[in-house]
Design an enzyme around this catalytic site. Sequence first.
Site, PDB file in Angstrom:
ATOM      1  N   HIS A  15       0.812  -1.221   0.000  1.00 24.68           N
ATOM      2  CA  HIS A  15       0.000   0.000   0.000  1.00 24.68           C
ATOM      3  C   HIS A  15       0.848   1.275   0.000  1.00 24.68           C
ATOM      4  O   HIS A  15       0.555   2.208  -0.746  1.00 24.68           O
ATOM      5  CB  HIS A  15      -0.933   0.033   1.212  1.00 24.68           C
ATOM      6  CG  HIS A  15      -1.940  -1.064   1.230  1.00 24.68           C
ATOM      7  ND1 HIS A  15      -1.692  -2.274   1.843  1.00 24.68           N
ATOM      8  CD2 HIS A  15      -3.187  -1.145   0.696  1.00 24.68           C
ATOM      9  CE1 HIS A  15      -2.756  -3.053   1.698  1.00 24.68           C
ATOM     10  NE2 HIS A  15      -3.669  -2.390   1.014  1.00 24.68           N
ATOM     11  N   GLU A  85       2.970  -1.557   7.625  1.00 25.11           N
ATOM     12  CA  GLU A  85       3.933  -1.620   6.532  1.00 25.11           C
ATOM     13  C   GLU A  85       5.190  -0.807   6.834  1.00 25.11           C
ATOM     14  O   GLU A  85       6.295  -1.196   6.424  1.00 25.11           O
ATOM     15  CB  GLU A  85       3.257  -1.191   5.236  1.00 25.11           C
ATOM     16  CG  GLU A  85       2.129  -2.153   4.854  1.00 25.11           C
ATOM     17  CD  GLU A  85       1.542  -1.902   3.473  1.00 25.11           C
ATOM     18  OE1 GLU A  85       2.022  -1.002   2.753  1.00 25.11           O
ATOM     19  OE2 GLU A  85       0.590  -2.632   3.113  1.00 25.11           O
ATOM     20  N   ARG A 173     -22.043  14.635  16.214  1.00 23.86           N
ATOM     21  CA  ARG A 173     -22.488  15.660  15.276  1.00 23.86           C
ATOM     22  C   ARG A 173     -23.718  15.159  14.522  1.00 23.86           C
ATOM     23  O   ARG A 173     -23.850  13.961  14.279  1.00 23.86           O
ATOM     24  CB  ARG A 173     -21.380  15.991  14.269  1.00 23.86           C
ATOM     25  CG  ARG A 173     -20.145  16.654  14.861  1.00 23.86           C
ATOM     26  CD  ARG A 173     -19.181  17.033  13.759  1.00 23.86           C
ATOM     27  NE  ARG A 173     -18.025  17.758  14.284  1.00 23.86           N
ATOM     28  CZ  ARG A 173     -16.872  17.190  14.629  1.00 23.86           C
ATOM     29  NH1 ARG A 173     -16.730  15.868  14.501  1.00 23.86           N
ATOM     30  NH2 ARG A 173     -15.881  17.911  15.094  1.00 23.86           N
ATOM     31  N   ARG A 227     -15.642  21.474  21.503  1.00 22.20           N
ATOM     32  CA  ARG A 227     -17.005  20.963  21.451  1.00 22.20           C
ATOM     33  C   ARG A 227     -17.848  21.421  22.637  1.00 22.20           C
ATOM     34  O   ARG A 227     -19.067  21.253  22.626  1.00 22.20           O
ATOM     35  CB  ARG A 227     -16.969  19.425  21.394  1.00 22.20           C
ATOM     36  CG  ARG A 227     -16.203  18.854  20.205  1.00 22.20           C
ATOM     37  CD  ARG A 227     -16.837  19.212  18.870  1.00 22.20           C
ATOM     38  NE  ARG A 227     -18.212  18.802  18.790  1.00 22.20           N
ATOM     39  CZ  ARG A 227     -18.592  17.545  18.501  1.00 22.20           C
ATOM     40  NH1 ARG A 227     -17.691  16.607  18.246  1.00 22.20           N
ATOM     41  NH2 ARG A 227     -19.868  17.232  18.438  1.00 22.20           N
TER      42      ARG A 227
END
Length: 273
Positions: A15, A85, A173, A227
Amino acid sequence: MPGNSEDPNDEVQYHIEVGEGDVANAVLLPGNPERIEKVTPVWDDHEEKAYHREYRTVTGEYDGTPISVTSTGIGSPSAAIAVEELARVGADTFIRVGSCGALQANMEPGDLVITSGAVRQEGTSDEYVREDYPAVADHEVVSALVAAAERLGHDYHVGLTMSSDSFYAGQGRPGFDGFEARDAEGMLDELRDTNVKNIEMEAAAILTLANIYGLRAGAVCSVFANRETGEFLTEGENRAVETASLAVKLLAKMDEKKREAGVDRWHAGLSLE
């Protein structure tokens, strides 16, 4: 062809498309590939090694210390792939560098949050280990991040992070057309009441995998939103980058001091001066 099988010993990883020698021991892990452009100006020099999907890897030096950065994309599944990886090609220290939402009223946009441990609200780490296994930051990485923030004069907080798989419903949210997840508001209140500092989407998986594999990991995020107070301001990215980069240099000094003292773990009795 290298990298096309699932053999972990492939020369080039499937990847992230890097191989042995492409990355330093310590790797910064931002989510957004574009954030690489905020990281590399802090360094002495750099060279791009790979860019495949969301994974962009650049290696260079910070104040003479080898360092790499790999973007992970959004969320724990892709972050776990990066850790897997990168570890296979020799990386042993990981620092998540990102943005977050703060939960405590005394935290300002632009402040840094240094993660000491994480609530595993994401599902990736559940694929690796039982749900009550803790996601804990390495104490050397936490110490280095704190020391770096102090030296740079950046405001910071140290504590617990909650990592979610969802930016909307999983973080309280509203979703499309005003949809609200079950107990969304109660979840935020519980996190505040139990002194959790912030919410983001990758730290818990990174910390869990690092602990399983005996590697070092931590996280530093800049507060974009509070928040509790409703404040929102996209600033502080450079502070997180500076802090993480300096922390890598301090970790290299820690490792040198450990070798000189003949000990396995850095502790407060070993000076970094």
